[in-house]
Write a protein that holds these residues in place. Structure first.
Motif, short mmCIF file in Angstrom:
data_model
loop_
_atom_site.label_atom_id
_atom_site.label_comp_id
_atom_site.label_asym_id
_atom_site.label_seq_id
_atom_site.Cartn_x
_atom_site.Cartn_y
_atom_site.Cartn_z
N SER A 95 1.05 5.72 -1.01
CA SER A 95 0.35 7.04 -1.47
C SER A 95 1.29 7.63 -2.46
N LEU A 126 -0.61 2.20 -12.24
CA LEU A 126 -1.78 3.03 -12.60
C LEU A 126 -1.24 3.90 -13.72
N LEU A 162 -6.13 1.42 -14.07
CA LEU A 162 -5.43 0.32 -13.59
C LEU A 162 -5.06 -0.58 -14.78
N SER A 173 0.95 -1.28 -0.06
CA SER A 173 0.01 -0.25 -0.02
C SER A 173 0.90 1.17 -0.06
N SER A 227 -4.58 10.02 -2.48
CA SER A 227 -4.37 9.12 -3.62
C SER A 227 -3.53 8.13 -3.18
N THR A 228 -3.97 6.92 -3.50
CA THR A 228 -3.21 5.74 -2.89
C THR A 228 -3.40 4.40 -4.08
N PHE A 229 -2.41 3.44 -3.90
CA PHE A 229 -2.77 2.32 -4.93
C PHE A 229 -2.24 1.01 -3.95
N SER A 230 -3.17 0.37 -4.00
CA SER A 230 -2.76 -1.03 -3.18
C SER A 230 -3.15 -2.17 -3.69
N GLU A 269 -6.62 -2.22 -5.55
CA GLU A 269 -7.66 -0.95 -5.21
C GLU A 269 -6.60 0.36 -5.43
N LEU A 270 -7.67 1.42 -6.04
CA LEU A 270 -6.87 2.67 -6.36
C LEU A 270 -7.86 3.94 -5.93
N TYR A 271 -7.31 4.88 -5.38
CA TYR A 271 -7.84 6.02 -4.67
C TYR A 271 -7.35 7.38 -5.60
N ILE A 272 -8.30 8.22 -6.18
CA ILE A 272 -7.67 9.21 -6.77
C ILE A 272 -8.27 10.65 -6.15
#
Length: 346
Positions: free
Chosen positions: A217, A320, A283, A215, A336-339, A266-269
């Motif tokens: 950011s 991403l 993705l 995980s 903004s994270t990528f896990s 999972e991706l959060y923008i």
């Protein structure tokens, strides 16, 4: 007119004087012997004379009244004629003024005509000289016309070349964007091919890896936006919170599958509001786009999220990719994270 009015008055005075004079004469002519006889009828004769004189006076007065009426009519007629003559006189004076003005204009035009004639006479010599030089001038004009046509052709050619250069510039920009996209794809392929022999050997020694999770950011520190870029660009999540199995590389932003299995990502923008730029990322698995997170609002703050479960082979690359002309926000709160993590091996 005064003489006409005085004539009836003179006639009346003369008549009265004549009647009086005749009466006196008659008295003198009668003899003394007959005076006694005439005295008996004297009053009657005097009365007759007075009556006759009165009738004459009335006749003269009637005649004078008629003459006065005629004179009044004539006076009104003459007054109207005088008014008409006065109006005509005023009109004639105005016409005279206009004639004087026209006369002055004619004099000015005559003076101008004399000046023009003088100038015309002066230019006749110049015209003759120009006629003599006419052939040379015609030749010069023809030469200048030919040069002008040549310049017009050159201008048209320049415009054509300018348009062609604009088209080439547009094509060059398109090719540049394609090259950037290809460069990103090349980086992905290179990352896959750069799996070192040491890693492969380590994986072969370990046999089956059962614990993989990470995980991270977007920004290592601080606050700000990434982008916008003209083309799609790989995202590198530099602040690593968890990296069990070391399958995620914070220098390239790539996750390389160490074992065949099912992985969940999972991706959060984070989306900072902007009228012209949205926030979005895909993705990507081995260069192919899967799911996307996208958000666009003119102001304020928003976010978008997505996730997917992928079947990966050993060495498959997941990362991403930021969408073109977008920007992504992050700060110390790690919006903004990528896990990702391994669900199970296969």
């Amino acid at each position: 007119m005064e003489m006409t009015l005085c004539f009836p008055l003179l006639l009346l005075i003369c008549s009265l004087s004549t009647a009086q004079h005749q009466t006196e004469s008659d008295n003198e002519i009668i003899p003394h012997g007959k005076q006694a006889e005439s005295q008996g009828r004297g009053p009657t004769n005097v009365s007759d004379r007075q009556q006759t004189g009165t009738q004459d006076i009335h006749a003269v007065l009637r005649e004078m009244s008629a003459l006065l009426a005629e004179q009044r009519v004539e006076m009104r007629h003459l007054q109207r004629e005088n008014e008409a003559q006065a109006a005509k006189l005023r009109e004639l004076e105005m016409q005279k003024t206009e004639v004087d003005k026209l006369k002055q204009q004619l004099q000015a035009q005559a003076a101008e005509l004399i000046t023009v004639n003088t100038r015309s006479n002066a230019t006749e010599g110049q015209v003759e000289a120009l006629k003599r030089d006419g052939e040379g001038i015609c030749s010069f004009i023809k030469a200048q016309t030919a040069k002008l046509k040549e310049l017009e052709l050159q201008k048209t050619e320049v415009e054509r070349q300018k348009t062609e250069l604009e088209l080439q510039k547009t094509e060059l920009e398109r090719q540049k964007q394609e090259l950037q996209a290809q460069a990103a794809e090349l980086i992905t392929m290179k990352a896959r091919s750069n799996v070192t022999e040491h890693q492969v050997e380590a994986l072969m020694r370990d046999g089956e890896v059962k614990q993989v999770a990470f995980s991270a950011s977007l920004l290592a520190s601080g606050s700000g936006h990434v982008g916008p870029f003209n083309t799609q660009t790989p995202l590198v999540f530099r602040h690593v919170l968890t990296n069990i199995g070391n399958a995620y590389n914070p220098n390239t932003g790539f996750f390389i599958a160490p074992v065949r299995g099912a992985y969940h990502f999972e991706l959060y923008i984070g989306a900072g509001g902007h009228a012209s730029h949205a926030s979005g990322a895909h993705l990507v698995k081995n260069g192919g786009q899967t799911f996307m997170a996208y958000e666009h609002q003119p102001s304020g703050f928003g976010s978008s999220a997505n996730g997917a479960t992928l079947l990966l082979e050993v060495g498959d690359v997941v990362f991403l990719r930021q969408w073109g002309n977008t920007r992504i926000f992050d700060n110390e709160n790690h919006h903004s994270t990528f896990s990702g993590h391994l669900l199970f091996t296969m």
